[in-house]
Design a protein around this motif. Structure first.
Motif, PDB file in Angstrom:
ATOM      1  N   LYS A  48      35.279  34.775 -34.748  1.00  0.00           N
ATOM      2  CA  LYS A  48      35.545  36.200 -34.975  1.00  0.00           C
ATOM      3  C   LYS A  48      36.591  36.396 -36.074  1.00  0.00           C
ATOM      4  O   LYS A  48      36.493  37.325 -36.868  1.00  0.00           O
ATOM      5  CB  LYS A  48      36.037  36.858 -33.685  1.00  0.00           C
ATOM      6  N   ASN A  51      35.122  36.011 -39.430  1.00  0.00           N
ATOM      7  CA  ASN A  51      34.272  37.139 -39.798  1.00  0.00           C
ATOM      8  C   ASN A  51      34.998  38.475 -39.862  1.00  0.00           C
ATOM      9  O   ASN A  51      34.372  39.517 -39.992  1.00  0.00           O
ATOM     10  CB  ASN A  51      33.088  37.232 -38.827  1.00  0.00           C
ATOM     11  N   GLY A  52      36.305  38.440 -39.736  1.00  0.00           N
ATOM     12  CA  GLY A  52      37.062  39.685 -39.847  1.00  0.00           C
ATOM     13  C   GLY A  52      36.941  40.588 -38.637  1.00  0.00           C
ATOM     14  O   GLY A  52      37.241  41.771 -38.708  1.00  0.00           O
ATOM     15  N   LEU A  53      36.479  40.057 -37.500  1.00  0.00           N
ATOM     16  CA  LEU A  53      36.359  40.880 -36.296  1.00  0.00           C
ATOM     17  C   LEU A  53      37.626  40.835 -35.458  1.00  0.00           C
ATOM     18  O   LEU A  53      37.775  41.594 -34.502  1.00  0.00           O
ATOM     19  CB  LEU A  53      35.172  40.409 -35.445  1.00  0.00           C
ATOM     20  N   LEU A  54      38.507  39.901 -35.785  1.00  0.00           N
ATOM     21  CA  LEU A  54      39.816  39.820 -35.139  1.00  0.00           C
ATOM     22  C   LEU A  54      40.830  39.523 -36.232  1.00  0.00           C
ATOM     23  O   LEU A  54      40.515  38.824 -37.202  1.00  0.00           O
ATOM     24  CB  LEU A  54      39.866  38.675 -34.124  1.00  0.00           C
ATOM     25  N   VAL A  55      42.032  40.045 -36.074  1.00  0.00           N
ATOM     26  CA  VAL A  55      43.088  39.756 -37.033  1.00  0.00           C
ATOM     27  C   VAL A  55      44.033  38.747 -36.386  1.00  0.00           C
ATOM     28  O   VAL A  55      44.490  38.966 -35.263  1.00  0.00           O
ATOM     29  CB  VAL A  55      43.848  41.048 -37.398  1.00  0.00           C
TER      30      VAL A  55
END
Lengths: 232, 261
Positions: A48, A51-55
């Motif tokens: 994630k 893929n930029g879904l979590l920082v």
């Protein structure tokens, strides 16, 4: 060889639990890499973040030199473990959707693969079984000419025959400059196609080595090494 | 990219709205015919009653559906599994919000126009049109008499205010869903609580500002000219500030705090 993915002390916490802890990792182009670990080890968290879904809370990550963002998403083809296509869409509409948003999407390849798996593009996704939906998603993801493919549990929900076809699809559909990250716990099934393996345990990177070296030096298969490292 | 997003958004929502709009237009045409038939008893009269009830129901349905779709689309497409698709597109998350906002705005306006249009189709006899024209004239004369030269300004301000408030209602829902997303495990409940909390805070703020303002400005605020010159501009600016906060708040959560299940 140039680096496609680079992490420096990558850390992610959820409340008091640490999902990823101080991960340092550098992945090169042109490899098929197994991201292996038991459930809850941080595989999905890692994917994630890519893929930029979590920082991440700490550390940094670069994809071909870029931070996760619009530009990195253009070159990553991501297959989540969820069925993420809107179920009211027809298969053909999902294909147009990908064609609209991804410049590297090759429509013809998608239709060829659908045809070979006997999938009808005029069917609505909601009429398909879970396994068939997963096949459609994998076809969409592998029809892109991406630099990095992130496949989270791509073979979990499909039958063994389709599993072979899918793995074959993955091997034959990426070019030599691209890297494939495959997360799974079905190791025996994918062992033969991997160039490198990454083991994560409780959010920590415990091993990152070429498969050949493991076989030669340790004289073990990945499957048996996995059982040893993650012994309960 | 925004254009493509809006196209897909219209595609995803149009399959619900267009059939509904079509039914309303058919019902209003049928009712126009039925209303003008002079029959007071028998099965045709029963049919007429039935059709008018169906029409009224479909109007209510349109307004409810417009509202509900706005919420469900945002939640399902961005916060559920579909979020994995949307948030990995090579697109800024602000464009996802803008596309949803613009599409919702379009459907809201379309639904209002459709309801007005269908009423015209159903009841727009030459006799009724004269009554309508007289009524509009009457309102316009009243406004002119009360506001003098400010009357055009008032109408422009009123239109802008309506639009900005509509945007505010939509963005309030979006930001509530985004804030609710931060409540782990209770995301829907969290969204409801956020909605109630944010609207309450805004109500309190407006009341406070008006109280203080009334104290400072004294009786001048109660005069009619104050509406186009002070009250409407204040409402517009206040709503605009809310809109900016809601929009960027939603975007901040999407960019920094996203945690899809």
């Amino acid at each position: 060889m140039s680096v496609i993915l680079d992490c420096r002390s990558l850390t992610k916490k959820f409340g008091s639990t640490t999902a990823l802890s101080d991960v340092n990792l550098s992945l090169e182009r042109g490899r098929i890499i197994g991201l292996l670990g038991p459930n809850g080890s941080g595989k999905t968290t890692f994917i994630k973040i890519i893929n930029g879904l979590l920082v991440p809370d700490d550390g940094e990550i670069r994809i071909a030199g870029m931070e996760p963002g619009v530009e990195s998403k253009k070159i990553i083809s991501f297959l989540p473990e969820k069925t993420y296509l809107p179920d009211w869409m027809k298969v053909s509409e999902a294909i147009s959707f990908f064609k609209d948003f991804y410049e590297d999407f090759e429509e013809k390849r998608a239709y060829d693969m659908l045809h070979r798996l006997n999938l009808d593009p005029t069917k609505r996704l909601k009429t398909l079984s879970k396994g068939t939906k997963e096949k459609v998603q994998l076809i969409l993801v592998m029809s892109r000419r991406a630099d990095l493919y992130c496949l989270d549990e791509p073979i979990g929900g499909v039958d063994p025959a389709a599993r072979d076809y899918i793995l074959n699809t993955i091997i034959t559909n990426y070019d030599e400059n691209a890297t494939v990250i495959l997360s799974t716990h079905l190791i025996a099934d994918i062992e033969n196609i991997l160039d490198e393996v990454i083991f994560i345990k409780e959010g920590r990177l415990v091993l990152h080595e070429p498969v050949d070296e493991i076989r030669e030096k340790k004289g073990k298969s990945i499957d048996s090494l996995f059982r040893e490292v993650f012994k309960c | 990219m925004l254009g493509k997003l809006i196209k897909h958004e219209l595609n995803a929502t149009g399959r619900i709205f267009l059939p509904l709009y079509f039914i309303i237009l058919i019902l209003s045409l049928v009712n126009r015919v039925l209303i003008n038939i002079s029959i007071s008893t028998g099965p045709l009269n029963t049919l007429r009653g039935f059709m008018i009830a169906a029409y009224a129901l479909s109007i209510v349905a349109t307004l409810v559906v417009t509202f509900v779709i706005m919420i469900i689309r945002f939640y399902k497409n961005l916060m559920s599994d579909e979020g994995y698709l949307m948030f990995t597109l090579p697109i800024k998350s602000s464009q996802l919000i803008s596309a949803k906002l613009i599409t919702s705005l379009l459907w809201n306006i379309a639904s209002i126009l459709l309801v007005a249009g269908s009423l015209l189709i159903m009841l727009g006899t030459s006799n009724n049109m004269t009554i309508l024209r007289d009524f509009i004239d009457f309102v316009a004369r009243g406004l002119k008499a009360s506001f003098g030269s400010n009357y055009v300004l008032l109408i422009i301000e009123f239109t802008i205010m309506m639009l900005v408030s509509l945007v505010q209602q939509i963005l309030l829902i979006y930001v509530s869903i985004a804030v609710g997303h931060l409540f782990n495990g209770h995301k829907v409940l969290g969204s409801f609580i956020s909605y109630i909390a944010i609207s309450t805070i805004i109500q309190i703020l407006v009341t406070l500002i008006l109280l203080i303002w009334a104290r400072i400005a004294g009786s001048s605020l109660a005069e009619l000219e104050a509406i186009p010159q002070k009250v409407f501009p204040f409402s517009i600016i206040f709503a605009l500030i809310c809109n900016i906060l809601f929009y960027f708040g939603t975007n901040y959560i999407f960019n920094r705090k996203l945690n899809l299940e």
